[in-house]
Design an enzyme around this catalytic site. Sequence first.
Site, mmCIF file in Angstrom:
data_model
loop_
_atom_site.group_PDB
_atom_site.id
_atom_site.type_symbol
_atom_site.label_atom_id
_atom_site.label_comp_id
_atom_site.label_asym_id
_atom_site.label_seq_id
_atom_site.Cartn_x
_atom_site.Cartn_y
_atom_site.Cartn_z
ATOM 1 N N SER A 9 0.831 -1.201 0.000
ATOM 2 C CA SER A 9 0.000 0.000 0.000
ATOM 3 C C SER A 9 0.868 1.254 0.000
ATOM 4 O O SER A 9 1.684 1.440 -0.883
ATOM 5 C CB SER A 9 -0.966 -0.031 1.187
ATOM 6 O OG SER A 9 -1.914 0.993 1.102
ATOM 7 N N ASP A 16 -5.950 1.926 -3.917
ATOM 8 C CA ASP A 16 -7.182 1.659 -3.183
ATOM 9 C C ASP A 16 -7.580 2.848 -2.306
ATOM 10 O O ASP A 16 -8.666 2.851 -1.741
ATOM 11 C CB ASP A 16 -7.084 0.374 -2.357
ATOM 12 C CG ASP A 16 -6.001 0.408 -1.294
ATOM 13 O OD1 ASP A 16 -5.230 1.385 -1.239
ATOM 14 O OD2 ASP A 16 -5.918 -0.564 -0.512
#
Length: 577
Positions: A146, A305
């Site tokens: 991430s 995301d």
Amino acid sequence: MSWQDTLKKWTSFATLDEKLLDQLKKVADNEKELEDSFYKNLSFGTGGMRGILGPGTNRMNIYTVRKAVEGLSIYIEENVAHAKERGVAIAYDSRYMSKEFAVEAAKVFGAHGIRSYVFESLRPTPLLSFAVRYLHAATGIMITASHNPPEYNGFKVYNEDGGQVPLKEAAAIIDRVNQIDNELEIVVKEQIELENSGLLEWIGEKVDRAYLHALKTIQKQDNNDNDLTIVFTPLHGTAHDLVMQGLEQVGFDKVHVVREQAKPDPEFSTVSSPNPEEHQAFEMAIDLGREVNADILIGTDPDADRLGIAVKNDNGDYQVLTGNQLGTLLLDYTLSCLDEQERKNGQLIKTIVTTEMGRAVASYYGVHTIDTLTGFKFIGEKIKQFETSDERFLFGYEESYGYLIGSFVRDKDAVQAAIAACEMANSWKKQGKTLLQALNTLYAKHGYYLEGMKSLTLKGKDGAEQIEKIMENIRENPFTTLGGLRVQAVEDYQSSLRKRLVEDLTEDILLPKENVMKFILEDEAWVCFRPSGTEPKIKSYFGVKTTSAEASERLLRTIQKEVEQRINQIVNENMLI
């Protein structure tokens, strides 16, 4: 086995990867580094497996990846119907070793006779979630860390519904992983053999096209007649192509990309952190925004995301919105575009640390709110449950810049959110308002909600122990007041009990157990404490509501200061022991 024995096992392994062996030789005299690398096994947390790259059982490397995938292979063979025939979808981001780890995963699956569908180049996390559903795969893996620093990598595991594996499944997978004695001797097949036998299939454009087609379903208005100027930065990650194609297909053509941040870069060289939660990540976008007089700046994290945005304030400067603010705006816009029938039995799903303003907005439109634990996998789980009920998913979000509008993806989706945010900005612009002015309109209607989050990182074995001590102290010596407000309820998600102090009542919390403490204060204020499941951090979340922006800011600062003083005191006391 002691960490020293585990280290010896690695260094004496005849075919140990040469790069990893060289790294071990370089730190041979650093006992603390070696201990931290080998004192435990890297395990699944709330977001999967994530860690620092390097040699060792507590690091991300080909052997820890193989071990995790071996356990996952055994689990799906035992629990997912027709797993071998359905196969596995695998995607990866722009980090160091991401593609290598994707191939290593396929090599382990291939040894079990399980087909892998691997994207031929980097893709966003939400596309992996979509691909699992589109391909009817048995499971999915996203190789990513991430928005963590460059030295990290990891992976998220997805179930056959396209959501991150929930707690029960994760526990079962961990059990299979823990039964594996030696990560160094896991059987793999070579890439060329897998390709020739059809057990490794490279995919890409077909899934992209299907996703873009599904993306059209979240469009609420015709945007062809628009005058919106957009600046976009993918922050060296995976979002560039899909965001640009998505914006184009819904009618936005005045899009300016931050060139220096458009290309994938595992060092994330233009930012100190590739995280749209951090305002510094928008510095280049702000410069370009001023140059082109942009209405909205949008930025995605490396695996796409999470979405952050910035818009002009009354002084003409760009202001980065918080995840709670953007989520509430998107929620209000989404619900305002639906008629009463479309909102019938509608559900907003948010986490326990997400703003309570979302509940107020949803209630205004007659939509019910469901709270989940922190982590979008719990939101995905709820959406799955709606398939067998009359409840309808309308929107989901969490404070950490994660949003979902269309349930064709079962994880937070920055591509969806980017398209929706631009459409929303265009709609408000036609009404003569910026998104910041629109937000102030919502504050005037529902109250001045304000939230904050403080994160304390304590690395290594000692840091993990310190974090445990902090949670123990807060649990054993709970707050009674904060910011001059009395604590009205204490929620302990580890014991699944809510104590309502005013009524002297104890209730069950009908959510999975997790090491989280939440304090509900007077006047709709609250504080929550949660250790990260994937990082050496403890996070403190705060929420307040007053009748003015200034009063909310003062109250939030006061509560944050009191909590920070308490945590510092706990840390200092334990350092002296």
